[in-house]
Design a protein around this motif. Sequence first.
Motif, mmCIF file in Angstrom:
data_model
loop_
_atom_site.group_PDB
_atom_site.id
_atom_site.type_symbol
_atom_site.label_atom_id
_atom_site.label_comp_id
_atom_site.label_asym_id
_atom_site.label_seq_id
_atom_site.Cartn_x
_atom_site.Cartn_y
_atom_site.Cartn_z
ATOM 1 N N ILE A 1 112.079 71.747 -19.750
ATOM 2 C CA ILE A 1 111.016 72.294 -18.405
ATOM 3 C C ILE A 1 111.472 71.372 -17.690
ATOM 4 N N GLU A 2 110.603 72.064 -16.281
ATOM 5 C CA GLU A 2 111.459 71.557 -14.922
ATOM 6 C C GLU A 2 109.944 71.775 -13.864
ATOM 7 N N ALA A 3 109.761 70.782 -13.858
ATOM 8 C CA ALA A 3 108.455 70.014 -12.506
ATOM 9 C C ALA A 3 108.651 71.714 -11.645
ATOM 10 N N PRO A 4 107.342 71.921 -11.788
ATOM 11 C CA PRO A 4 107.259 72.996 -9.893
ATOM 12 C C PRO A 4 107.603 72.002 -8.855
ATOM 13 N N ALA A 5 108.293 73.626 -8.150
ATOM 14 C CA ALA A 5 109.376 72.421 -6.730
ATOM 15 C C ALA A 5 108.828 71.942 -5.482
ATOM 16 N N ARG A 6 106.787 72.393 -5.327
ATOM 17 C CA ARG A 6 106.141 71.420 -4.974
ATOM 18 C C ARG A 6 106.124 70.144 -5.926
ATOM 19 N N ALA A 7 105.964 69.687 -6.189
ATOM 20 C CA ALA A 7 105.476 68.703 -7.889
ATOM 21 C C ALA A 7 106.784 67.553 -7.224
ATOM 22 N N GLN A 8 108.223 68.396 -7.171
ATOM 23 C CA GLN A 8 108.920 67.914 -7.178
ATOM 24 C C GLN A 8 108.675 67.267 -5.390
ATOM 25 N N TRP A 9 108.874 67.535 -4.684
ATOM 26 C CA TRP A 9 108.353 66.957 -3.338
ATOM 27 C C TRP A 9 106.843 65.560 -3.397
ATOM 28 N N ASP B 1 99.205 56.527 -12.234
ATOM 29 C CA ASP B 1 98.654 58.371 -13.076
ATOM 30 C C ASP B 1 98.561 59.364 -11.985
ATOM 31 N N ALA B 2 99.371 59.294 -11.149
ATOM 32 C CA ALA B 2 99.540 60.731 -10.175
ATOM 33 C C ALA B 2 100.535 61.815 -10.959
ATOM 34 N N ILE B 3 101.633 60.820 -10.980
ATOM 35 C CA ILE B 3 102.901 61.690 -11.939
ATOM 36 C C ILE B 3 102.683 62.279 -13.588
ATOM 37 N N VAL B 4 102.701 63.096 -13.410
ATOM 38 C CA VAL B 4 102.733 63.224 -14.856
ATOM 39 C C VAL B 4 103.607 64.190 -15.368
ATOM 40 N N PRO B 5 103.964 64.021 -16.963
ATOM 41 C CA PRO B 5 104.806 65.051 -17.784
ATOM 42 C C PRO B 5 104.368 66.752 -17.736
ATOM 43 N N GLY B 6 105.167 67.700 -16.412
ATOM 44 C CA GLY B 6 104.913 68.634 -15.933
ATOM 45 C C GLY B 6 104.707 68.925 -14.403
ATOM 46 N N GLY B 7 104.539 67.884 -13.932
ATOM 47 C CA GLY B 7 104.091 68.171 -12.552
ATOM 48 C C GLY B 7 103.594 66.580 -12.154
ATOM 49 N N VAL B 8 102.619 66.912 -10.663
ATOM 50 C CA VAL B 8 101.922 65.942 -11.011
ATOM 51 C C VAL B 8 101.018 66.182 -10.840
ATOM 52 N N ALA B 9 99.986 65.496 -11.214
ATOM 53 C CA ALA B 9 98.405 65.680 -11.670
ATOM 54 C C ALA B 9 97.218 66.616 -10.244
ATOM 55 N N PRO C 1 103.410 77.189 -2.392
ATOM 56 C CA PRO C 1 102.371 76.958 -3.513
ATOM 57 C C PRO C 1 101.889 74.931 -4.409
ATOM 58 N N TRP C 2 100.885 75.269 -4.647
ATOM 59 C CA TRP C 2 100.237 74.157 -5.035
ATOM 60 C C TRP C 2 100.574 74.824 -7.168
ATOM 61 N N GLN C 3 101.347 74.048 -8.085
ATOM 62 C CA GLN C 3 100.718 74.738 -8.964
ATOM 63 C C GLN C 3 100.379 73.336 -10.002
ATOM 64 N N SER C 4 99.702 73.892 -10.857
ATOM 65 C CA SER C 4 99.170 72.599 -11.912
ATOM 66 C C SER C 4 100.088 72.231 -12.555
ATOM 67 N N PRO C 5 100.663 71.037 -13.567
ATOM 68 C CA PRO C 5 101.203 70.566 -14.380
ATOM 69 C C PRO C 5 101.752 71.421 -15.152
ATOM 70 N N LEU C 6 103.036 71.873 -15.429
ATOM 71 C CA LEU C 6 102.812 72.892 -16.456
ATOM 72 C C LEU C 6 103.099 72.401 -17.524
ATOM 73 N N PRO C 7 102.529 73.084 -18.944
ATOM 74 C CA PRO C 7 102.489 72.163 -20.788
ATOM 75 C C PRO C 7 103.912 71.976 -20.952
ATOM 76 N N LEU C 8 104.285 71.221 -21.838
ATOM 77 C CA LEU C 8 105.172 70.900 -22.703
ATOM 78 C C LEU C 8 105.195 71.552 -23.357
ATOM 79 N N PRO C 9 106.254 72.869 -23.328
ATOM 80 C CA PRO C 9 105.973 73.232 -24.953
ATOM 81 C C PRO C 9 106.433 72.567 -26.325
ATOM 82 N N ALA C 10 105.534 72.366 -27.835
ATOM 83 C CA ALA C 10 105.496 71.344 -28.344
ATOM 84 C C ALA C 10 106.938 71.600 -29.106
ATOM 85 N N ARG C 11 108.430 70.733 -28.755
ATOM 86 C CA ARG C 11 109.203 70.936 -29.604
ATOM 87 C C ARG C 11 110.071 69.583 -29.976
#
Lengths: 489, 173
Positions: free
Chosen positions: A214-222, A278-286, A408-418
Amino acid sequence: MTEGVLPALIGTAQPARWPRVEVDAATWEELGDLLAAGTLDLVSLWAEDGAVHAALREGAAAAILSVVATGGRFPSLGRDHAPALRLERAIQDLTGLVAEGIPDLRPWLDHGRWAGGTGGVYEFLPVEGEGLHQIPVGPVHAGIIEPGHFRFTAHGETVVRLEQRLGYTHKGTAGLMRGAAPLHAARLAGRVSGDATVAYAFAFALAAEQAAGIEAPARAQWLRILMAELERLANHLGDIGAICNDAAFAVLFAHFGALRERVLRASKAAFGHRLMMDAIVPGGVAHDIAPDGVAAVEALLATLHRQLPRLVKTYDETNSLQDRTVGTGVVRAAWARRFAAGGYIGRAAGRDFDARRWGAYGGYDALTFDVPVLEAGDVNARVWVRIRELEQSMALIAQALQRLPALPWQSPLPLPAREGEGAALVESFRGDVFLWLRLGADGHVVACHFRDPSWFQWPLLEAAIENNIVADFPLCNKSFNCAYSGHDG
Amino acid sequence: MSKLLWHGLLAPLTEPAPAADEEATATLRALGRELGTATRRRLGRSLAIRELDAGSCNGCELEINALGNAFYDLERFGLRFVASPRHADVLLVTGPVTLNMREAMERTWLAMPAPKFVVAAGDCAIGCGLFAASPVCVGAVDKVLPVDLRIAGCPPDPTALLRGLLSLIAANQ
């Protein structure tokens, strides 16, 4: 299609940035020569599950090569390439595997105090000559800094040799990550080295996202880039001041210390924590940046633009200060190249490498910034690289802020279990942090390895201090500011 | 440069003192850790602190260092950091006490003259934080040394550190 040793070794050029391939012991042994010849840069070296992995870089190409440790043994790369030595000693301590042919048989992280340990006296390397004396320093140092031991051999005032002994803060962090959920492991990654907590969390998130596809949402990247550059500002400001303080120039220490405090307060206003743990989390930012966070960061930039030039001018025009920093603690360009030393230590000695440019991760390729490189390799050059990096970070923060409103703000994306593997090379204030991990089918961490930039910087401090006076060691040490906890793990 | 000095003097950054942590003050008093009159007269409102990193990630050290900046100005309270444990009244410990640091910590404490306080700063030092399950850490500081005061946080910010340290003084007034 692609040229170079590494693409040939891994077969065709693969799309993944850090493809991992297994090689046989004979190929592994050839790596020693390629590293020693400077064809390849050693990025990291670690072991898990009966195999040893080497992360390697050759220009724009990068790969991880693995060799199975048959019978618990693998050929030593440290035999041909000194930068691998401490990493191999650590592998032996942590896994019990044996690096065959390793020229230094002493343990590194294991001080004989772990379960079943037998203590034992650590043998420092012998130093011979007339009129030499030794000065043992640490692990408890005089200031408010991390623990480590320095064994100086001096001739009068002059340092003839410095030998380091580290490992005092080893907490078994990578071991604690095994079996953990990614969110918990990310918190551990954020405590490998507190001053680089954002960089470590960033690296962990990128690697976990790569493994999960997966890739973090655009806003989270900045927002991530914003945090990473705030962290760089805080550390560079604090350290430049502290270097001046070690040269007994307290007024700049006071001013730079106040500016560092302002960065931490802006970080708290924007992201709720002074160090942004703990502000950066897998899938985005907290969390999204606080409503008044943008104004706080903009006010910070205005203050820095107003105050920094005067402080830099004072640094540049104070003869007594320059007298201490110019020509002190010189790192030669050849050493920096050989050890692939990252950060301001490498860049002040002519090594033009910055993971933000090389890897173009997380959105950095869309931003405009310079990578300052100097040649002198002394304390002064390291200070100047950091001054120039302050300016670049301020510009990067302004660019990241500009991009925020449209997204737009997006919650951290869930990591698919794989199942999957991922790796990242992230530029912390100190240099490139490498992090690799493997996720299991349940989405939990099977194994994680991180390599602090300090692994390839500490040995250069041993070399740079030679023929300097003992009294200049604090100055040299601060201008390196290597991590203890980051290194010890 | 003189302009730079004047600028700093004319625009003071130092903030008003935070209140001492009342709960911590009460706890210290209840523990009977207040000093005798003679010792109190000797120490007065001045405490010398020896900081010791027993395996922290260095986050706590960053915030302890910040106590010295112009905003917090620790020394105005009579609190100062000293290099030698021989000069120290307070041992300020951070980190989850790694097995590799345990002996160094004990020896630092033994080198301090009595009366002496031990302050555990940060979640690792208080309860071993994220490293509680580590096989290479002893755990909280109080597993090894008698802890008088605990300052929570990961890391505790300078104001929290200051409130805790001021309660040490308040408990003895």
